[in-house]
Write an enzyme that holds these catalytic residues in place. Structure first.
Site, short mmCIF file in Angstrom:
data_model
loop_
_atom_site.label_atom_id
_atom_site.label_comp_id
_atom_site.label_asym_id
_atom_site.label_seq_id
_atom_site.Cartn_x
_atom_site.Cartn_y
_atom_site.Cartn_z
N ASN A 235 0.80 -1.23 0.00
CA ASN A 235 0.00 0.00 0.00
C ASN A 235 0.83 1.28 0.00
OD1 ASN A 235 -2.60 -1.32 0.02
ND2 ASN A 235 -2.09 -1.91 2.11
N GLU A 275 -9.17 9.96 -4.27
CA GLU A 275 -8.66 8.65 -4.67
C GLU A 275 -9.80 7.71 -5.03
OE1 GLU A 275 -4.45 8.28 -2.27
OE2 GLU A 275 -6.14 7.21 -1.41
N GLU A 288 -11.06 7.61 -0.84
CA GLU A 288 -10.89 8.63 0.20
C GLU A 288 -10.39 9.91 -0.47
OE1 GLU A 288 -7.74 8.08 2.97
OE2 GLU A 288 -6.30 7.39 1.48
P1 ADP Z 1 0.45 10.09 -1.18
O1 ADP Z 1 -0.94 9.64 -0.80
O2 ADP Z 1 0.69 11.56 -1.17
O3 ADP Z 1 0.95 9.42 -2.38
P2 ADP Z 1 1.34 8.39 0.90
O4 ADP Z 1 -0.06 7.95 1.07
O5 ADP Z 1 2.36 7.40 0.51
O6 ADP Z 1 1.42 9.61 -0.09
O7 ADP Z 1 1.83 9.11 2.22
C1 ADP Z 1 1.46 10.41 2.48
C2 ADP Z 1 2.13 10.88 3.71
O8 ADP Z 1 1.77 10.06 4.80
C3 ADP Z 1 3.64 10.84 3.61
O9 ADP Z 1 4.16 11.99 4.19
C4 ADP Z 1 4.05 9.65 4.43
O10 ADP Z 1 5.26 9.91 5.08
C5 ADP Z 1 2.92 9.54 5.42
N1 ADP Z 1 2.69 8.14 5.70
C6 ADP Z 1 2.44 7.17 4.81
N2 ADP Z 1 2.34 5.98 5.43
C7 ADP Z 1 2.53 6.22 6.75
C8 ADP Z 1 2.56 5.40 7.92
N3 ADP Z 1 2.39 4.09 7.86
N4 ADP Z 1 2.78 5.99 9.11
C9 ADP Z 1 2.97 7.32 9.17
N5 ADP Z 1 2.98 8.14 8.10
C10 ADP Z 1 2.76 7.60 6.91
P1 ADP Z 2 -5.24 4.52 3.15
O1 ADP Z 2 -5.95 5.55 3.96
O2 ADP Z 2 -4.49 3.55 3.98
O3 ADP Z 2 -4.50 5.12 2.00
P2 ADP Z 2 -7.18 3.61 1.15
O4 ADP Z 2 -8.63 3.46 1.42
O5 ADP Z 2 -6.78 4.79 0.32
O6 ADP Z 2 -6.42 3.61 2.54
O7 ADP Z 2 -6.66 2.28 0.49
C1 ADP Z 2 -5.27 2.00 0.30
C2 ADP Z 2 -5.09 0.97 -0.81
O8 ADP Z 2 -5.79 -0.25 -0.49
C3 ADP Z 2 -5.66 1.41 -2.14
O9 ADP Z 2 -4.74 2.16 -2.90
C4 ADP Z 2 -5.99 0.08 -2.79
O10 ADP Z 2 -4.80 -0.46 -3.36
C5 ADP Z 2 -6.39 -0.81 -1.64
N1 ADP Z 2 -7.88 -0.87 -1.43
C6 ADP Z 2 -8.61 -0.09 -0.60
N2 ADP Z 2 -9.92 -0.40 -0.65
C7 ADP Z 2 -10.07 -1.39 -1.55
C8 ADP Z 2 -11.19 -2.14 -2.06
N3 ADP Z 2 -12.43 -1.96 -1.64
N4 ADP Z 2 -10.93 -3.09 -3.00
C9 ADP Z 2 -9.67 -3.31 -3.42
N5 ADP Z 2 -8.57 -2.65 -2.98
C10 ADP Z 2 -8.76 -1.70 -2.06
MG MG Z 3 -5.14 6.21 0.33
#
Ligand code: ADP
Ligand code: ADP
Ligand code: MG
Length: 661
Positions: A235, A275, A288
């Site tokens: 992820n 997203e 989200e």
């Molecule tokens: P984006 O959605 O902008 O592509 P990410 O979802 O990879 O970026 O992460 C967005 C921000 O959240 C980054 O600054 C990253 O350091 C932080 N982040 C991502 N994963 C974690 C985690 N597991 N714990 C704390 N911070 C996180």
């Molecule tokens: P986060 O807040 O951790 O970024 P997201 O809801 O954006 O959580 O989901 C992170 C990732 O998990 C997505 O980029 C996708 O790859 C996968 N994912 C989330 N929800 C689903 C779903 N309903 N079906 C398949 N993959 C999912």
């Molecule tokens: Mg996300």
């Protein structure tokens, strides 16, 4: 317009914001922790304020310290970057209360989008397609099983407060639903202090595609096309691109319009990202909204020509967007590779230390190709364990997808980092992977294509010959120089007149000089290179192809790295090569008798107990460091003699965790 802004962040994003602010004639203030006193963002800002200890919880996450720094320097606005306080409602409100502008959306929008259940409900009300599922809270495992059955397997069990891929489980049957409910709930409670769980349909063959939005404080909101971020590892996004190879104009427009509708429903302004998960039939579903500047925003900048940070600053200062939706034109294709301090050859373990070499490729705009490198480090600087392991973002743009991919391959070949482990080979291998080049992506790409882990890109025949020829020519130059400087002929093994062999990864070829290059087993390879002993890179023209590799000197030759793979080229006399056959091969019997902690961190779990028999590759324990959970695996088949660590233990580098028999 503001005269001075403060950047409440570090690393590449702080440097990125400083660059645009400077171009706009705005003074910049950096903040830094104990670990960052020599960091690049501190050097690049006009002023810098020390705000506390190395852990983010003592510095970058402390609202009062940021506000003090603003007051002390007279900054009028704060850019939060991403991560840290960027999506923190209390921070936006605290700035507001002090009359300091927040370069981001209103606190209400951050709040509304911060919770997955709330945001999903809001999205549905705004007419946005959401993943089918149950919108309410789920009380217990029995209810989870019932609801999962109603939705239909497979399902995704999710924590409402989730983020960073945590608190999320896929279930394919009742049993997994029961287990998944419990483990998501536990993880959510420990990671977010909030164990509310909901369930939605798991979308199969999922692609992650997101829409960039931009709004002002006067009710105008635009969408700036999409980015595809399907190349993820656990992820975490690794490679992003814009546009998506999967979308057609109609789907793009529908997703864009829904994103604008959602943004307007929460009075959104500034830059934001909606997203979506998209299935194999191009059905798209809201996941989200990220209420901040996204890591991968540069790919959007390169295809739209819009500087998102500039727009964010102008919007925060109250300006109206000058752009209209019809002015947004998507031109060409952009790719971004996240360069992480992690070792792809060893299960992506994070790496810390000093950058003994940091030579990024030349940034340029030439011949229809753009190369951009957003970085937060410098040669000689230190990668610390306190922050996330991303050290740079390499971005390329070209007229079409394959030209952007090829430009990325070339740029990666011209990127040299030594002193720490990094993932340049891994992203380089993906650029050369046929399925990636075909645009046939899903979020499972990395798991499906590298099920056994990463071992370098495959080496084809042409490339093998090219590197063999190059290694030989380099060795000749080295020997020639040695002879000239010492005026002593080298030993007979290196006598340029004797018959020579080149050994490339065990493939041995007879090699000789030719007028236009060399011959390999009698076949002529045309080769020209201006490489000189000591150069860190070798550029060569081989049979009409231009290649570039990074160079490491070995006793008998060179390690040449490029196109996602390091190759050792050894040059020997015929006699020496023959003698080599009698040298017993050194077999790595993995004589390590213990699992040693590779980085400072906290033990999240231990997967084995005394007496267990474990196969190579099986997980032994999970350690959290640099914001990542790292699975430590057995490097060979072992039997567990003693487990010396337990969940929750804080470990230092080289602490012994598990002893083998
Ligand atoms: P984006 O959605 O902008 O592509 P990410 O979802 O990879 O970026 O992460 C967005 C921000 O959240 C980054 O600054 C990253 O350091 C932080 N982040 C991502 N994963 C974690 C985690 N597991 N714990 C704390 N911070 C996180
Ligand atoms: P986060 O807040 O951790 O970024 P997201 O809801 O954006 O959580 O989901 C992170 C990732 O998990 C997505 O980029 C996708 O790859 C996968 N994912 C989330 N929800 C689903 C779903 N309903 N079906 C398949 N993959 C999912
Ligand atoms: Mg996300």
């Amino acid at each position: 317009m503001f005269k001075k802004i403060l950047i409440a962040n570090r690393g590449e994003i702080a440097c990125r914001v400083i660059r645009t602010a400077r171009a706009m004639g705005i003074q910049t203030v950096a903040v830094y922790s104990d670990a960052d006193s020599l960091a690049l963002h501190v050097r690049e800002a006009d002023e810098a304020v020390h705000i506390g200890g190395a852990p983010a919880s003592e510095s970058y996450l402390v609202i009062e310290k940021i506000i003090d720094a603003v007051k002390q320097t007279g900054a009028e606005a704060v850019h939060p970057g991403y991560g840290f306080l960027s999506e923190n409602r209390a921070f936006a409100e605290a700035l507001d209360a002090e009359g300091i502008a927040f370069i981001g959306p209103p606190a209400g929008a951050i709040e509304a989008m911060g919770d997955k259940i709330t945001s999903k409900k809001l999205a549905a009300e705004a007419g946005v397609t959401t993943v089918p599922g149950y919108m309410g809270l789920i009380e217990d495992a029995d209810e989870a099983v019932k609801i999962a059955g109603d939705i239909g397997y497979p399902v995704m069990i999710k924590a409402s407060a989730g983020g960073g891929g945590k608190g999320m489980r896929v279930a394919w049957n009742d049993e997994e639903a029961r287990e998944g409910f419990q483990s998501s709930k536990n993880e959510a409670a420990s990671s977010f202090g909030d164990d509310r769980i909901f369930i939605e349909k798991f979308i199969t063959q999922p692609r992650h595609i997101e829409i960039q939005v931009l709004g002002d404080k006067h009710g105008n909101v635009l969408y700036l096309g999409e980015r595809e971020c399907s190349i993820q590892r656990r992820n975490q996004k690794v490679i992003e691109e814009a546009p998506s190879p999967f979308l057609d104009a109609k789907t793009r427009k529908a997703m864009g319009e829904q994103s604008v509708a959602l943004s307007q429903a929460v009075d959104y302004c500034s830059a934001g990202t909606v997203e979506f998960i998209v299935d194999g039939d191009r059905n798209f579903y809201f996941l989200e909204m990220n209420t901040r500047l996204q890591v991968e925003h540069p790919v959007t900048e390169l295809i739209t020509g819009i500087d998102l940070v500039e727009q964010m600053i102008k919007v925060a200062a109250g300006e109206k967007l000058k752009l209209k939706q019809k002015d947004v034109k998507l031109t060409g294709w952009a790719m971004e590779s996240r360069i992480y301090a992690e070792d792809p050859y060893r299960g992506f373990l994070p790496s810390t230390g000093r950058l003994s070499y940091y030579r990024p490729p030349q940034e340029k705009v030439a011949d229809g190709i753009t190369v951009r490198n957003d970085t937060g480090v410098y040669e000689g600087g230190e990668i610390s364990l306190f922050y996330d392991p991303m050290i740079a973002k390499l971005i390329t743009h070209g007229p079409d997808r394959l030209s952007a991919v090829d430009a990325m391959s070339d740029a990666l070949d011209g990127f040299r980092i030594d002193g720490i482990r990094h993932n340049i080979d891994f992203v380089g291998a993906i650029m050369g992977h046929q399925r990636f080049r075909d645009g046939n992506l899903t979020t499972a790409f990395i798991d499906e294509e590298y099920p056994e882990g990463f071992d370098g890109a495959p080496l084809d025949d042409t490339r093998q010959k090219a590197l063999a020829a190059l290694g030989y020519v380099m060795m000749r130059k080295r020997l020639l120089r040695a002879t000239q400087t010492s005026h002593v002929l080298t030993s007979h093994e290196y006598d340029p007149a004797s018959e020579m062999m080149v050994d490339i990864g065990g493939a041995v070829m007879r090699v000789d000089e030719a007028k236009t290059g060399v011959t390999l087993d009698g076949q002529v390879v045309a080769l020209a290179t201006d490489w000189q002993p000591g150069d860190l890179f070798a550029h060569a023209e081989v049979d009409g192809e231009t290649i570039c590799v990074t160079v490491e000197r070995l006793a008998e030759g060179y390690r040449l790295t490029g196109r996602g793979r390091a190759v050792e080229v050894k040059v020997r006399s015929l006699l020496a090569q023959e003698l080599m056959q009698h040298v017993p091969e050194v077999v790595d019997d993995g004589s390590d008798m213990a699992l040693i902690c590779p980085m400072p961190g906290v033990v999240m779990s231990v997967a084995v107990a005394e007496g267990n028999v474990v196969k190579a590759g099986q997980p032994l324990a999970v350690v959290e460091a640099m914001k990542m959970e790292n699975i430590l695996r057995a490097e060979k088949d072992v039997t567990i003699a003693k487990v010396l660590c337990a969940e929750g233990d804080k470990l230092a580098v080289d602490d012994i965790m598990i002893e083998f028999e």
